[in-house]
Structure formats: C-alpha cells, structure tokens
Motif scaffolding. Sequence first.
Motif, PDB file in Angstrom:
ATOM      1  N   GLU A 111       1.585   0.812 -10.793  1.00 27.76           N
ATOM      2  CA  GLU A 111       1.235   1.205  -9.426  1.00 27.76           C
ATOM      3  C   GLU A 111       0.723   0.009  -8.621  1.00 27.76           C
ATOM      4  O   GLU A 111       1.074  -0.152  -7.444  1.00 27.76           O
ATOM      5  CB  GLU A 111       0.182   2.312  -9.451  1.00 27.76           C
ATOM      6  CG  GLU A 111      -0.206   2.812  -8.062  1.00 27.76           C
ATOM      7  CD  GLU A 111      -1.168   3.996  -8.112  1.00 27.76           C
ATOM      8  OE1 GLU A 111      -1.982   4.130  -7.167  1.00 27.76           O
ATOM      9  OE2 GLU A 111      -1.114   4.773  -9.089  1.00 27.76           O
ATOM     10  N   ARG A 154       2.295   6.374  -5.031  1.00 29.03           N
ATOM     11  CA  ARG A 154       2.150   7.138  -6.268  1.00 29.03           C
ATOM     12  C   ARG A 154       3.447   7.849  -6.655  1.00 29.03           C
ATOM     13  O   ARG A 154       3.693   8.130  -7.839  1.00 29.03           O
ATOM     14  CB  ARG A 154       1.005   8.131  -6.140  1.00 29.03           C
ATOM     15  CG  ARG A 154       1.213   9.200  -5.079  1.00 29.03           C
ATOM     16  CD  ARG A 154       0.062  10.211  -5.091  1.00 29.03           C
ATOM     17  NE  ARG A 154       0.226  11.227  -4.070  1.00 29.03           N
ATOM     18  CZ  ARG A 154      -0.253  11.146  -2.833  1.00 29.03           C
ATOM     19  NH1 ARG A 154      -0.945  10.048  -2.485  1.00 29.03           N
ATOM     20  NH2 ARG A 154      -0.053  12.114  -1.958  1.00 29.03           N
ATOM     21  N   ASP A 155       4.273   8.168  -5.639  1.00 26.61           N
ATOM     22  CA  ASP A 155       5.546   8.843  -5.923  1.00 26.61           C
ATOM     23  C   ASP A 155       6.603   7.852  -6.380  1.00 26.61           C
ATOM     24  O   ASP A 155       7.534   8.211  -7.118  1.00 26.61           O
ATOM     25  CB  ASP A 155       6.042   9.571  -4.671  1.00 26.61           C
ATOM     26  CG  ASP A 155       5.036  10.596  -4.167  1.00 26.61           C
ATOM     27  OD1 ASP A 155       4.423  11.281  -5.018  1.00 26.61           O
ATOM     28  OD2 ASP A 155       4.842  10.684  -2.932  1.00 26.61           O
ATOM     29  N   ASP A 187      -1.086   3.924   1.658  1.00 30.49           N
ATOM     30  CA  ASP A 187      -0.060   3.945   0.625  1.00 30.49           C
ATOM     31  C   ASP A 187       1.233   4.615   1.070  1.00 30.49           C
ATOM     32  O   ASP A 187       2.040   5.064   0.238  1.00 30.49           O
ATOM     33  CB  ASP A 187      -0.583   4.651  -0.641  1.00 30.49           C
ATOM     34  CG  ASP A 187      -1.373   3.689  -1.529  1.00 30.49           C
ATOM     35  OD1 ASP A 187      -1.467   2.498  -1.167  1.00 30.49           O
ATOM     36  OD2 ASP A 187      -1.896   4.130  -2.565  1.00 30.49           O
TER      37      ASP A 187
END
Length: 634
Positions: free
Chosen positions: A537, A527-528, A559
């Motif tokens: 994503e 997500r970063d 993740d």
Amino acid sequence: MIVGTAGHIDHGKTALVKALTGTDADRLAEEKARGITIDLGFAYADLGSGAITGFVDVPGHERLIHTMLAGAGGIDLALLVVAADDGIMPQTREHLAILDLLGIERGIVALTKVDVAGPERRAEVAAEIRTALAGTGLSDAPVIAVSALTGEGVETLSQALTAAETETAKRSDAGLLRFAVDRSFTLSGAGTVVTGMVLGGRVALDDTVAVSPSGLTARVRGIHAQNRKAVEGHAGQRCALNLVGERVSKDAIRRGDIIVAPSLHAPTDRIDATLHILVTEAKPVGTWFPVRLHSHATEVGARIVPLAGPVEPGAKGLVQLVLDRPIAATIGDRFILRDTSASRTIGGGQFLDLRPPARKRGTPERLAFLAASDQADPATALAGLAALAPIDLSAFLRDRGLGEDMRPRLLLAAGAEIVADQALSSATLIALRASLVETLAEFHAENPDLAGIGREKTRLLLKPRLPKIAFLAFLKTEAAAGHIVLDGAFLRLPGHEVRLTPADESLWQRIGPLLIDENRFRPPRVRDLVPLLGAEERDVRRVLKLAQKLGRVHQIAHDHFFDRAVVEEMAAIVIEVAAETDDGWFAAPAFRDRVHNGRKVAIEILDFFDRLGLTLRRGDLRRINPHRSDLFTH
C-alpha cells in the motif's frame, strides 16, 4: 586629560594633588579625621596649558584596592607616588601591576617626601623604582623628586603634567554614549547626580539614556564636564550628570553601573576574554576558579573557565568568565581579577566576546573566532570574523559601542556583504552560493523522484550556517537571480524535473490503466488498488504522489487519485451543466447524474473544483468562476 594617582598608603598622593591643584581631594569627615584616603577623590586645575586637567585620587590601603580599581579605569596618565622614606612597598607593586594589566603606558613617577631624604636615599629609591618599572608599560616613565611640604619639585611636576596634557590626543566621539558611574548622590535642588568617566561617545542635555544593567530609563537634565557647567560631555572627560525620571534615585543607581545610549543596553553574565596571569601567582588557574572581577567601577563575582587548558603564572590564555550577575560591558574593555578574599591581584585582560556559548566553548572554531575578535580596529575585526561565520552586524556594533551610522563604512572597510543583518565576507558568500547549487545538484542526482530538498534541511547542510531568517532572505535572492527555484518548503534547481525510478515507472504503468477504464469517474482508491496490483500500500500511495507531482494525476480526496485527462473531462462536464441552467447555478445531483459516480464522490470532485477556483459555492449550489473558466483549457 585625566590623571589617576597610584601608590602605597601614606605616600602622599592626596597631599601631592592638593599641592598641584589647591584642592583637598579628601572630602569625607572620616578621611580628614584618620588622615587617609578611603574613597575616590577628585580635583581639577588648569596647570598652564589652558585645558582643565582632572585628577582621580585613589586610596592606597590594601583593603581598598577595589576602590582604587573603580578610579583607575579610563585614565589618560598614571601618577605613581613613591615615598622616599619607605621606597617601593607592597601596594606600590600591586598598583603598578594593575596599571600594567589595564594597558596604561603613559605615566610619571613622583618620588615624594624628599624633604626627609638625602641624596643617597633619593638615588637608592630611584633605582628601586627603575627596577620595579622594568618590563611594564611605564618602564620609561620619568621620576621627579617632590615635596608637598616644602614645594620642592612641585613646579617641575606641574610642567611635566602640562606637557603631557598638550600631548594627549582628544578621544574620538565616534560611537554611542558609555559612561562609567563611580558615585551616585542627591544634590539639594537638583536631585540625583552621578559622576564618572565618559568612556565613549558623548552626552548632551535632554538626552534619554539607560542605566545598565538595571535598564532604568532617565533623562539628562544637567551636565558638568571637567568640573564646569556644560551642554555636552565627551569621551575622555570626567562628568557629573543630573538625571531625572521615574524611579531615578541615588539608591537606584550605584557605583559600577554604566549609563548608555538606550540601544547599547544589553547586559551579559558570560564573557570570553584574554587573561594574563601575574607571575606572582603560586599555581596555574584552572576550571571554575573563583575570583572577583573589576571592570571600570564594576565589581562582581566570577568563575574562570580556561578555553585551552590551565593558564600558567606569567602566561596569557583565553578564558570564559561566568559571572554571578549580569553587567554592562563592551568588547575591548579591560578588567582585573582578584582573589575572593580581596588579598591579592591575580591577573587581568580584555573582553573579546560578550555572547559566548556555554557549550563547545573551546573548539578550534571558537578559538579562531576569538583570535579574529582580538583586534582594536572594528573593521579589521569584522573582516576576520565575517570570513569565519555569519556575524550579526547589529550585535557587532552594539557590543563595541558603535552606532548604526557606522554600518556602511564598516562593511566597506571590511570587504563584507550583508544578508538580512548577517555580515559575511564576499568570498564566503560566493562559496555559500556555490555550495547551495552543488548540494541541490547532488540531491537531485541521488533522488530523481523527489521534487526537491527541504529548506531547513538545506540550511543545516550548508556551511557556514545562516540563521533561519537570513537563510530565507538568501534563498529569495538566489531565486530572484534564477539560480534556484523555491517550491513551497522545498528547493530545486531550475532545470530539475521529477523522474520515476524504473521500478516506480513499472508500477505506474500498471496503475495508470485502472484510472481510465469505464470507472474513470470513480477510480479505485489506494486501498482498492492494492489487491488488484498485489503491491504494498505504501508503494502505491508513494507512486501516485509522485505521479501527481509529474502532473499525471490529481488527488481529489484522501487516497483518491484521478487521471489528469479525466479531471479535464469532468471540468468540461461541470461547465456544460452550469451552462444548461438559467442563472448558472447548479446542484451536485446535476453533475452526479452526468458522471454516475455517486453523491459522495461527486461532492468530493466539486469541492476539489472549489479549491482550484473553477467553481464558486453558495450553500449547496455552485456556478462557474468566469475568471477561472479556462483553468483546464490547453
């Protein structure tokens, strides 16, 4: 040899049997009072050959055809009785049609009551008989004039039967016990006794048997074969079996049941078969036509489903028989169909498949399967079937009444190979192997970024389609031979390596540097990475998953991916931290302070090493596993 009588009521069948054997086959008081046969009668005699000839005397009344059918199955020779005064009568024709449908081709015609007929009448009826026999399996049967009253011709008939007895080949005992029950009663001092025909195999004292379709288990306490006490009964003999066991009684076993070796107990209520419709039918037989089915002594309601269009009068066709209740049956058994009012015989045929599908039952594949199954020789049938589709060999043997001891010779004779109890022809197995490799090659060419194809998806793609257990056995054999590689639930060819597409490689080239900069011990999560890359994503996650398969990264937590070199660096730090303690045990803060990535991430990394086996855990403490300390050394 077992002789079955046939013919119209009051044509002298019972009197003729008594003249030949000295036994009155009418045993019921009502039969003696009314002077007609109502139930099956039995008589035995040595007619001069040294062997015991058994007679099954059947009723001739039109309302007792079902009883006649119960006694006609399994006989070796038909004794068709026609009275000289009446000539050919309706039940003569129906009995003759039934004998023909049952495939009985050995017979003698007794022209009875000749004491009341002159030469002209005898010749006239003999001509009628010849016309009626034409086109049937008994077309060449001799006609012998007899009179049970005066004895004329009885010795000639006896001699003809003796000659037939000597020509009767002993039935093979190969296979397992199948015994058709036509009577069940209680005998004082013995208990439950059943009588009937040994259709296949043999039965011996103290054998454990099953009563099918009920599944009742019994033990054989006594045997009479051909009306003599015996220790064994063999195929082709009429026997009486004294059965004992829990719940065994005359009411628990009924006419139509089949006594079988326990492994043969597998009732069915749906059967595919060949069906020959008599030319006397007024119209074709179509879908869901109701009938009464008779096989050996079994009688059950059924519906007919033609598999290739309606069956015309006088024609043969493939049908599915949907029964009102399960019955015990064997592939190759003959059957007769009568109308539901029991007024006429419609036709008959032979069972081909005892486990047919309820859907797609008339496809070309199914019709080809049934054509291959329509072979009397099991090896020939297996060879044909195994060339079409995988065949469950245990079910093949069971449904033909064969024992497991037949397995090796059948496979050899059929030229078939076995994969987890599925028989395939050698050519089919070779084609299946080639198809597997071809399918994997095509998949790799179209999906270079995937490690392999799922096992179940592959199974569904290949033809012929193996059952799951057999397919796994097939894959293990192919993997052991080095033809494929099993990778968990996936399959791949030995030389296949995952490759990124140009687009994925481009994205990876942007992701990789972000995992090895100054924050390498705490790299960005998926997500970063998304805002840093300006990518979707799902694409970032997918490329990282592919990079993991290529060995470029390790997934430490959900993740959260770390570069492979960074993981190796952290493993070295863990080993150093452990070496600095007195006993080798260390806590997470000792590792965290060396990599400066925070307590939560440090614990995730150590948990990852636990899963790999590099570290051993005791509460909040860890130490190096000496057996896996070289896990990351090169």
